[in-house]
Design a protein around this motif. Structure first.
Motif, short mmCIF file in Angstrom:
data_model
loop_
_atom_site.label_atom_id
_atom_site.label_comp_id
_atom_site.label_asym_id
_atom_site.label_seq_id
_atom_site.Cartn_x
_atom_site.Cartn_y
_atom_site.Cartn_z
N LYS A 1 0.83 -1.21 0.00
CA LYS A 1 0.00 0.00 0.00
C LYS A 1 0.87 1.26 0.00
O LYS A 1 0.61 2.21 -0.75
CB LYS A 1 -0.92 0.00 1.23
CG LYS A 1 -1.84 1.21 1.32
CD LYS A 1 -2.71 1.13 2.56
CE LYS A 1 -3.60 2.37 2.68
NZ LYS A 1 -4.45 2.31 3.91
N GLY A 2 1.90 1.25 0.84
CA GLY A 2 2.78 2.41 0.90
C GLY A 2 3.55 2.63 -0.38
O GLY A 2 3.65 3.76 -0.89
N LYS A 3 4.08 1.56 -0.94
CA LYS A 3 4.87 1.68 -2.16
C LYS A 3 4.02 2.15 -3.34
O LYS A 3 4.47 2.92 -4.19
CB LYS A 3 5.54 0.35 -2.50
CG LYS A 3 6.60 -0.09 -1.51
CD LYS A 3 7.84 0.78 -1.59
CE LYS A 3 8.96 0.21 -0.73
NZ LYS A 3 10.18 1.05 -0.75
N THR A 4 2.80 1.63 -3.42
CA THR A 4 1.97 1.97 -4.58
C THR A 4 1.38 3.37 -4.50
O THR A 4 0.74 3.83 -5.44
CB THR A 4 0.84 0.94 -4.76
OG1 THR A 4 0.12 0.78 -3.52
CG2 THR A 4 1.39 -0.40 -5.19
N GLU A 5 1.62 4.07 -3.40
CA GLU A 5 1.29 5.50 -3.39
C GLU A 5 2.10 6.24 -4.44
O GLU A 5 1.66 7.27 -4.97
CB GLU A 5 1.57 6.09 -2.00
CG GLU A 5 0.58 5.63 -0.93
CD GLU A 5 0.97 6.12 0.46
OE1 GLU A 5 2.03 6.78 0.57
OE2 GLU A 5 0.22 5.86 1.41
N LEU A 6 3.26 5.73 -4.77
CA LEU A 6 4.06 6.30 -5.85
C LEU A 6 3.31 6.22 -7.17
O LEU A 6 3.35 7.15 -7.98
CB LEU A 6 5.39 5.56 -5.96
CG LEU A 6 6.36 5.70 -4.78
CD1 LEU A 6 7.46 4.65 -4.90
CD2 LEU A 6 6.95 7.09 -4.73
N TYR A 7 2.63 5.10 -7.40
CA TYR A 7 1.84 4.97 -8.63
C TYR A 7 0.74 6.01 -8.69
O TYR A 7 0.47 6.59 -9.75
CB TYR A 7 1.23 3.56 -8.71
CG TYR A 7 2.19 2.45 -9.04
CD1 TYR A 7 3.46 2.71 -9.54
CD2 TYR A 7 1.82 1.12 -8.85
CE1 TYR A 7 4.32 1.68 -9.85
CE2 TYR A 7 2.68 0.09 -9.16
CZ TYR A 7 3.94 0.37 -9.67
OH TYR A 7 4.79 -0.65 -9.97
N ASN B 1 0.20 12.86 -12.23
CA ASN B 1 1.16 13.82 -12.78
C ASN B 1 1.74 13.35 -14.12
O ASN B 1 2.80 13.82 -14.53
CB ASN B 1 2.28 14.05 -11.78
CG ASN B 1 1.82 14.82 -10.55
OD1 ASN B 1 1.81 16.04 -10.53
ND2 ASN B 1 1.41 14.08 -9.52
N GLU B 2 1.03 12.44 -14.76
CA GLU B 2 1.41 11.95 -16.09
C GLU B 2 2.85 11.44 -16.12
O GLU B 2 3.62 11.74 -17.04
CB GLU B 2 1.19 13.03 -17.16
CG GLU B 2 -0.26 13.45 -17.28
CD GLU B 2 -0.51 14.40 -18.43
OE1 GLU B 2 0.47 14.79 -19.11
OE2 GLU B 2 -1.68 14.75 -18.68
N GLY B 3 3.20 10.69 -15.12
CA GLY B 3 4.55 10.15 -15.04
C GLY B 3 4.69 8.82 -15.77
O GLY B 3 3.73 8.31 -16.37
N THR B 4 5.88 8.26 -15.69
CA THR B 4 6.21 7.00 -16.35
C THR B 4 6.56 5.95 -15.31
O THR B 4 7.27 6.24 -14.35
CB THR B 4 7.40 7.17 -17.32
OG1 THR B 4 7.04 8.11 -18.33
CG2 THR B 4 7.79 5.85 -17.96
N VAL B 5 6.10 4.73 -15.52
CA VAL B 5 6.40 3.62 -14.63
C VAL B 5 7.16 2.53 -15.39
O VAL B 5 6.72 2.11 -16.46
CB VAL B 5 5.11 3.02 -14.03
CG1 VAL B 5 5.41 1.72 -13.29
CG2 VAL B 5 4.44 4.01 -13.09
N GLY C 1 -4.74 3.31 -15.14
CA GLY C 1 -4.85 4.75 -15.29
C GLY C 1 -3.54 5.45 -15.59
O GLY C 1 -3.53 6.64 -15.91
N ILE C 2 -2.43 4.73 -15.48
CA ILE C 2 -1.13 5.32 -15.83
C ILE C 2 -0.88 5.08 -17.31
O ILE C 2 -0.88 3.95 -17.79
CB ILE C 2 0.00 4.70 -14.98
CG1 ILE C 2 -0.24 4.99 -13.50
CG2 ILE C 2 1.36 5.26 -15.41
CD1 ILE C 2 0.80 4.38 -12.57
N LYS C 3 -0.69 6.15 -18.04
CA LYS C 3 -0.59 6.05 -19.50
C LYS C 3 0.77 5.56 -19.96
O LYS C 3 0.87 4.85 -20.96
CB LYS C 3 -0.88 7.42 -20.12
CG LYS C 3 -2.30 7.92 -19.90
CD LYS C 3 -2.51 9.28 -20.54
CE LYS C 3 -3.93 9.79 -20.32
NZ LYS C 3 -4.15 11.12 -20.93
N HIS C 4 1.82 5.95 -19.25
CA HIS C 4 3.16 5.66 -19.74
C HIS C 4 3.76 4.50 -18.95
O HIS C 4 4.27 4.67 -17.84
CB HIS C 4 4.05 6.90 -19.61
CG HIS C 4 3.46 8.11 -20.25
ND1 HIS C 4 3.26 8.23 -21.60
CD2 HIS C 4 3.01 9.28 -19.71
CE1 HIS C 4 2.73 9.41 -21.88
NE2 HIS C 4 2.54 10.06 -20.73
#
Length: 240
Positions: free
Chosen positions: A4-10, A16-20, A35-38
């Motif tokens: 849960k804590g780590k996926t707060e980064l997601y 903020n339209e970031g990349t994973v 929901g993350i596009k990149h």
């Protein structure tokens, strides 16, 4: 709670339209990137960059299946099949930032682990995997199974207690004992309070210094040893 804590980064990256960079081998990660596009993926199957284990007798060798033009194999100086995701993530990120493939391969093949992180050592005629930087149930299982599968003789397993497990500590250490009992070892040495009052027929010492004394008294030669434990156990002191 860790997930849960780590996926707060997601969540932040999604807003903020970031990349994973994502390891597609782990469903719990894929479930959290909606929901993350990149997304740029790596793994053993179904990813932008894929590879598989080709050799693990001493050091990890990886066959690259998808995502490169020139790199076919990477012969690392890393111990353990559990380092495969690390190699693939480095490859994935290097390619994304347009690092030349020759430089990626050279960097990965020349990298040598240090600071008790899966180090391969030779000392006093013995061969040692020193993986004493940290330990939890998942990493313990991976290290033990990898060591058990190595095609070498005369294996000694030296494990320190796992810390910060709370109410599950006894169960996790007992589960570890059950895992160890599935394989054949020349000797198993358990260290620390985590193994107190548990059911097993293995040697048990209070700390790394006592284990070091046992090693000194038994004059080991031509054996393969895995040393692993939580940071506070200071299992590297077994080698003093």
């Amino acid at each position: 709670n860790i997930i849960k804590g780590k996926t707060e980064l997601y969540s932040w990256l999604k807003n903020n339209e970031g990349t994973v960079f994502i390891n597609n081998d782990y469903p719990y990660l894929k479930d959290n990137v909606a929901g993350i596009k990149h997304l740029i993926s790596y793994g053993t199957t179904d990813a932008d960059y894929t590879g598989k284990l080709s050799n693990n007798e001493r050091y990890l060798e990886v066959e690259i299946v998808k995502g490169t033009k020139e790199i076919k194999t990477i012969a690392t100086q890393l111990v353990g099949a559990y380092n495969l995701p690390n190699v693939l993530s480095a490859l994935c990120i290097g390619k994304t930032f347009e690092v030349p493939e020759e430089d990626i391969k050279t960097a990965l093949e020349n990298y040598q682990s240090s600071n008790s992180r899966s180090q391969w050592l030779e000392k006093d005629g013995n061969y040692i995997i020193l993986d004493a930087y940290n330990a939890n149930p998942t990493s313990m299982k991976a290290a033990i199974e990898n060591f058990a599968g190595m095609p070498v003789q005369n294996k000694i397993l030296i494990l320190g207690s796992m810390m910060e497990l709370g109410a599950t500590a006894d169960k996790e250490h007992q589960d570890l004992i059950h895992l160890i009992e599935n394989f054949s070892w020349n000797q198993v040495i358990l260290t620390g309070k985590g193994f107190d009052n548990l059911r097993h027929n293995f040697l048990h010492f209070t700390n790394a210094q006592e284990v070091a004394e046992w090693i000194k008294n038994n004059q080991l030669n031509n054996v393969h040893i895995l040393i692993k434990g939580s940071r506070s156990m200071k299992m590297e002191e077994v080698l003093n």
